[in-house]
Scaffold this motif. Structure first.
Motif, PDB file in Angstrom:
ATOM      1  N   VAL A   1       0.858  -1.180   0.000  1.00 40.79           N
ATOM      2  CA  VAL A   1       0.000   0.000   0.000  1.00 40.79           C
ATOM      3  C   VAL A   1       0.897   1.234   0.000  1.00 40.79           C
ATOM      4  O   VAL A   1       1.778   1.370   0.852  1.00 40.79           O
ATOM      5  N   ILE A   2       0.686   2.110  -0.966  1.00 41.77           N
ATOM      6  CA  ILE A   2       1.398   3.389  -0.976  1.00 41.77           C
ATOM      7  C   ILE A   2       0.431   4.418  -0.426  1.00 41.77           C
ATOM      8  O   ILE A   2      -0.594   4.714  -1.041  1.00 41.77           O
ATOM      9  N   GLY A   3       0.734   4.893   0.760  1.00 45.37           N
ATOM     10  CA  GLY A   3      -0.217   5.740   1.477  1.00 45.37           C
ATOM     11  C   GLY A   3       0.028   7.220   1.257  1.00 45.37           C
ATOM     12  O   GLY A   3       1.171   7.678   1.224  1.00 45.37           O
ATOM     13  N   ASN A   4      -1.058   7.949   1.141  1.00 39.09           N
ATOM     14  CA  ASN A   4      -0.983   9.413   1.032  1.00 39.09           C
ATOM     15  C   ASN A   4      -0.496  10.024   2.345  1.00 39.09           C
ATOM     16  O   ASN A   4      -0.978   9.671   3.419  1.00 39.09           O
ATOM     17  N   THR A   5       0.462  10.930   2.244  1.00 36.00           N
ATOM     18  CA  THR A   5       0.907  11.644   3.444  1.00 36.00           C
ATOM     19  C   THR A   5       0.699  13.150   3.309  1.00 36.00           C
ATOM     20  O   THR A   5       1.162  13.920   4.146  1.00 36.00           O
ATOM     21  N   GLY A   6      -0.022  13.544   2.244  1.00 40.66           N
ATOM     22  CA  GLY A   6      -0.247  14.978   2.027  1.00 40.66           C
ATOM     23  C   GLY A   6      -1.170  15.597   3.059  1.00 40.66           C
ATOM     24  O   GLY A   6      -1.180  16.812   3.227  1.00 40.66           O
ATOM     25  N   ASP A   7      -1.955  14.777   3.730  1.00 35.02           N
ATOM     26  CA  ASP A   7      -2.803  15.382   4.770  1.00 35.02           C
ATOM     27  C   ASP A   7      -2.201  15.208   6.166  1.00 35.02           C
ATOM     28  O   ASP A   7      -2.871  15.443   7.171  1.00 35.02           O
ATOM     29  N   ASP A   8      -0.923  14.849   6.200  1.00 30.82           N
ATOM     30  CA  ASP A   8      -0.219  14.834   7.489  1.00 30.82           C
ATOM     31  C   ASP A   8      -0.197  16.242   8.060  1.00 30.82           C
ATOM     32  O   ASP A   8      -0.155  17.231   7.326  1.00 30.82           O
ATOM     33  N   ILE A   9      -0.189  16.307   9.370  1.00 26.37           N
ATOM     34  CA  ILE A   9      -0.221  17.625  10.011  1.00 26.37           C
ATOM     35  C   ILE A   9       0.527  17.571  11.333  1.00 26.37           C
ATOM     36  O   ILE A   9       0.558  16.529  11.991  1.00 26.37           O
ATOM     37  N   HIS A  10       1.170  18.670  11.684  1.00 26.05           N
ATOM     38  CA  HIS A  10       1.805  18.777  13.000  1.00 26.05           C
ATOM     39  C   HIS A  10       0.813  19.425  13.949  1.00 26.05           C
ATOM     40  O   HIS A  10       0.378  20.547  13.735  1.00 26.05           O
TER      41      HIS A  10
END
Lengths: 318, 318
Positions: A30-39
């Motif tokens: 699975v290649i997961g989206n990390t564009g909605d990662d947030i600090h």
């Protein structure tokens, strides 16, 4: 069979559960989206990776589709008592532990891919979960705020504003400088089939494809690439994909999304039975298309969708 | 009246509650020990500052004397499920929020003194709480482990080992390079009286005095400095002060602790009524001494102790 899946959050995770049921012996990356990662609160939060990990690992809150089951919110209550927000992002106590471990490992110098592998050692999702990139990518959305255009984090747009204001642009900030995470390009090169679940085509799959090298690797892999429409009857099955499709000038129809991906990338496309009329349009764009039931009401229904997608892949291959 | 108090954790915090009751109009500055601060799970934990803040702010777990009331332990459970320890340090969910806020502010560049002030804006402890230093000081304890001498963090010695093995040395690592936090030396210079609560003379008050400039400022302030013995009848009232006193070659008696501070620093010393015999010894060392009840059984009893200390200070001044 080696299957590569590009996954966003809830839709991707539920699709994967169906995939594991339909193809229990498959080797799934699975290649997961990390564009909605947030600090948040100084901690690195990876909502899509966690949703996949919790869903496949048995820790998900089934009703809401994200976050942990049996969750409490003491930490968040206390942060609010200190006047520290944002309050609109629902981090529970159990969930906080994941972000604490992740942040500690990242601070110690481990890349996100290694951290994700370490977290999965607990959850045993039964798939190999890779972030699309170890580099920071953050999807921002351009909105109007009191007459002024400004860019806000995708989560603020999605969770705080519930996509209630027009999105003028959706930009995966940092994507153009990001490198695919270790293992991503190899998994694509070695895949027998690549699947696009009915995830958000802009902010989930679109963001993964925005990492230089990934789109090209998929297009050049020489194996069937099959997607499932997240749009049924001109509206997203869940979520608010229509809002961000408008921002990139794509109509909210099953056919328009397929053409947005394009025949250079996509070989096959499934639309819902109710969108039978879209089949001819999609095929005219050079993408093989079938109309089948596309509602992920339960794992059986989802597994049936997956079998249709894999059948279409074999048809394309032949 | 301006009062400066050097405080450790539980004993210091309970003493301060008595001080506020006995001298409600006093302007109180607390110089808190930070030598037992520890980084856990990537978060900065300041046990003594928090114990003072929670105790005076009404958030303390009264029975155990540290940590938050109405506490739960979900985050810790989850960290353990990830195999991430240590498990011996009891951080609760509510408590975690404090460390998350602190760590986030420190990462943003605020010094610990500013962070402590920000946290106190919520707790309103009714005193000015200053860390002894903004610089990192970490008390280490030399112990024998399977035939080898090694240095472990004070918390590991105190909490994990329950001080059950001999301490060969107690070293406040970094203290010699540390500077007093902003406000510390001014508060001492402007004080009318300086009090040493019945806190641990080695790892609490001793660590504060190890920060260059603080001991000298107290000795040179020209105001009464009065302490209360943490040792009653040759044993610590609570905690395990005797273990660390042995490491610095000081007997566990009320008189030996006074002489350890010395007449160059200390003007007055209170011992418990049961240690009447120590009075002459202490006075022979040039420190005025009284025997009074020294058990902090409740706020009234503690306030009575404070009044005795303040009366002794006035006696010294006259």
């Amino acid at each position: 069979m080696r299957i590569v899946v590009l996954a966003g959050g809830i839709g991707g995770a539920r699709f994967l559960r169906g995939l594991k049921a339909a193809a229990p012996d498959a080797d799934i990356t699975v290649i997961g989206n990390t564009g909605d990662d947030i600090h948040l609160f100084g901690l690195k939060v990876c909502p899509d990776l966690d949703t996949v990990m919790y869903t496949l690992g048995g820790g998900i809150n089934e009703e809401q589709g994200w976050g942990r089951s049996d969750e409490t919110f003491k930490v968040k209550e206390e942060l609010a008592a200190y006047g520290v927000g944002p309050e609109w992002f629902g981090l529970g106590d159990r969930d906080f532990a994941t972000h604490i471990v992740r942040t500690q490992m990242l601070s110690a110098g481990y890349p996100l891919s290694a951290v994700t592998e370490a977290l999965c050692a607990r959850w045993k999702p039964g798939v190999r979960l890779l972030p699309m990139s170890d580099d920071r990518v953050e999807t921002h959305v351009a909105v109007d705020d009191e007459g002024e255009r400004k860019a806000i984090h995708f989560q603020e747009y999605w969770v705080r504003l519930r996509a209630s204001v027009p999105a003028h642009a959706v930009v995966p900030v940092g994507a153009d400088q990001a490198k695919p995470a270790p293992g991503v390009l190899d998994a694509i090169a070695e895949a027998d089939v690549v699947l696009f679940p009915p995830s958000n085509p802009v902010v989930s799959i679109g963001t993964i494809l925005a990492v230089p090298g990934i789109r090209e690797a998929i297009a050049d892999a020489g194996v069937p690439v099959v997607g499932l429409s997240p749009i049924v009857g001109d509206a997203p099955v869940r979520g608010m994909a229509d809002k961000v499709l408008a921002a990139v000038g794509v109509e909210s129809t099953a056919s328009a999304v397929a053409r947005h991906y394009g025949s250079g990338l996509l070989d096959g496309w499934l639309v819902d039975s109710s969108d039978e009329g879209a089949v001819a349009e999609v095929e005219a764009a050079g993408i093989r298309c079938r109309a089948v039931p596309l509602m992920m009401t339960d794992t059986d229904a989802t597994a049936a969708m997956v079998r249709e997608a894999l059948a279409l892949a074999e048809e394309v291959r032949a």
